[in-house]
Design a protein around this motif. Structure first.
Motif, PDB file in Angstrom:
ATOM      1  N   LEU A  19       0.965  -1.316  -0.313  1.00  0.00           N
ATOM      2  CA  LEU A  19       0.093  -0.416  -0.470  1.00  0.00           C
ATOM      3  C   LEU A  19       0.711   1.058   0.084  1.00  0.00           C
ATOM      4  CD1 LEU A  19      -2.853  -0.722   2.512  1.00  0.00           C
ATOM      5  CD2 LEU A  19      -3.342  -1.289  -0.111  1.00  0.00           C
ATOM      6  N   GLY A  20       2.167   1.493  -1.039  1.00  0.00           N
ATOM      7  CA  GLY A  20       2.670   2.613  -0.702  1.00  0.00           C
ATOM      8  C   GLY A  20       1.902   3.113  -2.115  1.00  0.00           C
ATOM      9  N   ASN A  21       2.323   4.616  -2.183  1.00  0.00           N
ATOM     10  CA  ASN A  21       1.136   5.615  -3.187  1.00  0.00           C
ATOM     11  C   ASN A  21       0.188   4.531  -4.516  1.00  0.00           C
ATOM     12  OD1 ASN A  21       1.899   7.552  -1.891  1.00  0.00           O
ATOM     13  ND2 ASN A  21       3.128   8.519  -3.074  1.00  0.00           N
ATOM     14  N   MET A  22       1.407   3.868  -5.407  1.00  0.00           N
ATOM     15  CA  MET A  22      -0.067   2.960  -6.385  1.00  0.00           C
ATOM     16  C   MET A  22      -0.337   2.206  -5.496  1.00  0.00           C
ATOM     17  SD  MET A  22      -0.490   3.645  -9.734  1.00  0.00           S
ATOM     18  CE  MET A  22       1.569   4.083 -10.002  1.00  0.00           C
ATOM     19  N   GLY A  23       0.109   1.538  -4.804  1.00  0.00           N
ATOM     20  CA  GLY A  23      -0.960  -0.599  -3.911  1.00  0.00           C
ATOM     21  C   GLY A  23      -2.120   0.467  -3.527  1.00  0.00           C
ATOM     22  N   SER A  24      -1.999   1.330  -2.621  1.00  0.00           N
ATOM     23  CA  SER A  24      -3.198   2.274  -2.113  1.00  0.00           C
ATOM     24  C   SER A  24      -3.849   3.073  -3.288  1.00  0.00           C
ATOM     25  CB  SER A  24      -3.081   3.640  -1.432  1.00  0.00           C
ATOM     26  OG  SER A  24      -2.009   3.522  -0.187  1.00  0.00           O
ATOM     27  N   ALA A  25      -3.722   3.879  -4.585  1.00  0.00           N
ATOM     28  CA  ALA A  25      -4.456   3.955  -5.760  1.00  0.00           C
ATOM     29  C   ALA A  25      -5.264   2.627  -6.210  1.00  0.00           C
ATOM     30  CB  ALA A  25      -3.707   4.517  -6.381  1.00  0.00           C
ATOM     31  N   LEU A  26      -4.540   1.504  -6.372  1.00  0.00           N
ATOM     32  CA  LEU A  26      -4.805   0.014  -7.310  1.00  0.00           C
ATOM     33  C   LEU A  26      -6.166  -0.613  -6.317  1.00  0.00           C
ATOM     34  CD1 LEU A  26      -1.956  -1.586  -7.917  1.00  0.00           C
ATOM     35  CD2 LEU A  26      -2.810  -0.114  -9.508  1.00  0.00           C
ATOM     36  N   ALA A  27      -6.558   0.074  -5.109  1.00  0.00           N
ATOM     37  CA  ALA A  27      -6.805  -0.465  -4.118  1.00  0.00           C
ATOM     38  C   ALA A  27      -8.295  -0.033  -4.701  1.00  0.00           C
ATOM     39  CB  ALA A  27      -6.114  -0.778  -2.491  1.00  0.00           C
ATOM     40  N   ALA A  28      -8.180   0.994  -4.113  1.00  0.00           N
ATOM     41  CA  ALA A  28      -9.167   3.027  -3.836  1.00  0.00           C
ATOM     42  C   ALA A  28      -9.492   2.774  -5.260  1.00  0.00           C
ATOM     43  CB  ALA A  28      -8.114   3.993  -3.527  1.00  0.00           C
ATOM     44  N   CYS A  74       2.101  -5.108  -5.552  1.00  0.00           N
ATOM     45  CA  CYS A  74       2.351  -3.849  -5.774  1.00  0.00           C
ATOM     46  C   CYS A  74       3.782  -3.693  -4.528  1.00  0.00           C
ATOM     47  CB  CYS A  74       1.102  -3.012  -6.446  1.00  0.00           C
ATOM     48  SG  CYS A  74       2.544  -1.173  -7.087  1.00  0.00           S
ATOM     49  N   VAL A  75       4.781  -4.193  -4.942  1.00  0.00           N
ATOM     50  CA  VAL A  75       5.363  -3.732  -3.713  1.00  0.00           C
ATOM     51  C   VAL A  75       6.770  -2.944  -4.060  1.00  0.00           C
ATOM     52  CG1 VAL A  75       4.514  -5.226  -2.443  1.00  0.00           C
ATOM     53  CG2 VAL A  75       6.492  -6.250  -3.876  1.00  0.00           C
ATOM     54  N   PRO A 132      -2.552   9.457  -9.149  1.00  0.00           N
ATOM     55  CA  PRO A 132      -3.989   9.366  -9.518  1.00  0.00           C
ATOM     56  C   PRO A 132      -3.925   9.810 -11.112  1.00  0.00           C
ATOM     57  CG  PRO A 132      -1.793  11.250  -9.160  1.00  0.00           C
ATOM     58  CD  PRO A 132      -1.553  10.184  -9.323  1.00  0.00           C
ATOM     59  N   GLY A 133      -3.316   8.645 -11.987  1.00  0.00           N
ATOM     60  CA  GLY A 133      -4.095   8.136 -12.892  1.00  0.00           C
ATOM     61  C   GLY A 133      -5.280   7.133 -12.966  1.00  0.00           C
ATOM     62  N   VAL A 134      -4.719   6.385 -12.154  1.00  0.00           N
ATOM     63  CA  VAL A 134      -5.144   4.316 -11.674  1.00  0.00           C
ATOM     64  C   VAL A 134      -7.152   5.475 -11.281  1.00  0.00           C
ATOM     65  CG1 VAL A 134      -5.230   3.027 -10.066  1.00  0.00           C
ATOM     66  CG2 VAL A 134      -2.962   4.289 -10.553  1.00  0.00           C
ATOM     67  N   GLY A 135      -7.547   4.295 -12.553  1.00  0.00           N
ATOM     68  CA  GLY A 135      -8.876   3.607 -12.477  1.00  0.00           C
ATOM     69  C   GLY A 135      -9.672   4.755 -13.410  1.00  0.00           C
TER      70      GLY A 135
END
Length: 300
Positions: A19-28, A74-75, A132-135
């Motif tokens: 749950l780095g910045n990218m992993g958190s964005a994926l989960a969100a 995503c680590v 910010p672009g994820v999703g």
């Protein structure tokens, strides 16, 4: 009840490891699309914003992975990936691992071999955006590996961005990722050099960029034409030859030098053109410069 059961919305439940910045964005993004999401992170505090939105926090990566059939990792790097998964690898048999950890094509092959050894279905992936672009459908997520595994999980992967399957070679996603990032950096630096050049005449970056973006659309047409030439191995110089480009780039070099702008980039470009000319491509199209890049130190 297992989180692997169908959710109230009929969406696949997913585990996200990291749950780095990218992993958190994926989960969100998965939560936004109605998926039940189990998360794990080495530092549990990072999960709290996701838990507040409905995610389930697992105490260990093994617990998180046991919860669902589909696991997205995503680590930091592949060393971290194996460090997380190795202790309970035997329990992952029959599950699917979608690895969105950045790495090299060789590491993608290594991870695919690891997955096969442990009976895990595997997709390697490349994320072509910042968090910010994820999703959003406008951004690409690149995948390589089993077409059948990709087809099975594509509806879920669509929550993250536009999923593009490149082929069954698991190294392809990382290979394309590296190549596309190279294109991005080269484009950025070309744009920044041009911005510095016109900026020396007090022209604002926004004004120059408006024209530059329109020019890039024309450049994309050139690229499409040149791609066919590269695939054919034939470089007809019927638009603008390498010799013409060498003469033209001198105008850029002179303009930049006169305005005190660093010329390292155009000098590098000219050097590639001169190598192509030395290999006999002076009367060929600019696409022939690829031969100088493929054989930078020798003649064709």
């Amino acid at each position: 009840m297992s989180f692997d059961d169908a959710s109230a919305h009929g969406k696949q439940a997913v585990t996200v490891l990291g749950l780095g910045n990218m992993g958190s964005a994926l989960a969100a993004a998965l939560l936004d699309r109605g998926h039940e999401v189990t998360v794990w992170n080495r530092t549990p505090d990072k999960a709290q914003p996701l838990v507040a939105r409905g995610a389930r926090l697992a105490a260990t990566p093994q617990e998180a992975s046991a919860s669902n059939q589909l696991i997205i990792a995503c680590v930091l790097d592949y060393e971290a990936l194996f460090g997380v998964l190795d202790p309970f690898a035997a329990s992952l048999a029959g599950k699917t691992l979608v690895n969105l950890t950045s790495g090299s094509p060789e590491q993608g092959h290594e991870a695919a071999a690891w997955a096969e050894k442990h009976g895990v279905d595997y997709l390697d992936g490349g994320i072509m955006t910042t968090p910010p672009g994820v999703g959003t459908r406008e951004v690409m997520f690149l995948y390589s590996g089993s077409p059948a595994v990709f087809a099975t999980h594509r509806p879920t992967l669509e929550a993250l961005g536009d999923p593009i399957h490149l082929g069954d070679d698991p190294g392809l996603a990382s290979l394309y990722d590296s190549a596309l990032l190279g294109l991005m950096w080269a484009t950025f630096n070309g744009w920044l050099h041009g911005t510095a050049l016109v900026g020396a005449e007090k022209i604002e970056a926004k004004a120059y960029t408006e024209v530059a973006l329109r020019w890039l659309k024309t450049v994309s047409v050139f690229m499409d034409t040149y791609a066919a030439q590269i695939d054919a191995g034939d470089y007809p110089g019927d638009d603008a030859t390498v010799d013409v480009q060498i003469t033209t780039i001198d105008h850029l070099l002179h303009a930049a030098e006169a305005r005190g702008v660093d010329n390292a980039l155009p000098e590098l470009l000219k050097a590639s053109m001169l190598r192509a000319k030395a290999q006999g491509h002076g009367q060929d199209s600019y696409a022939s410069v690829i031969e100088a890049l493929r054989k930078p130190g020798g003649a064709s």
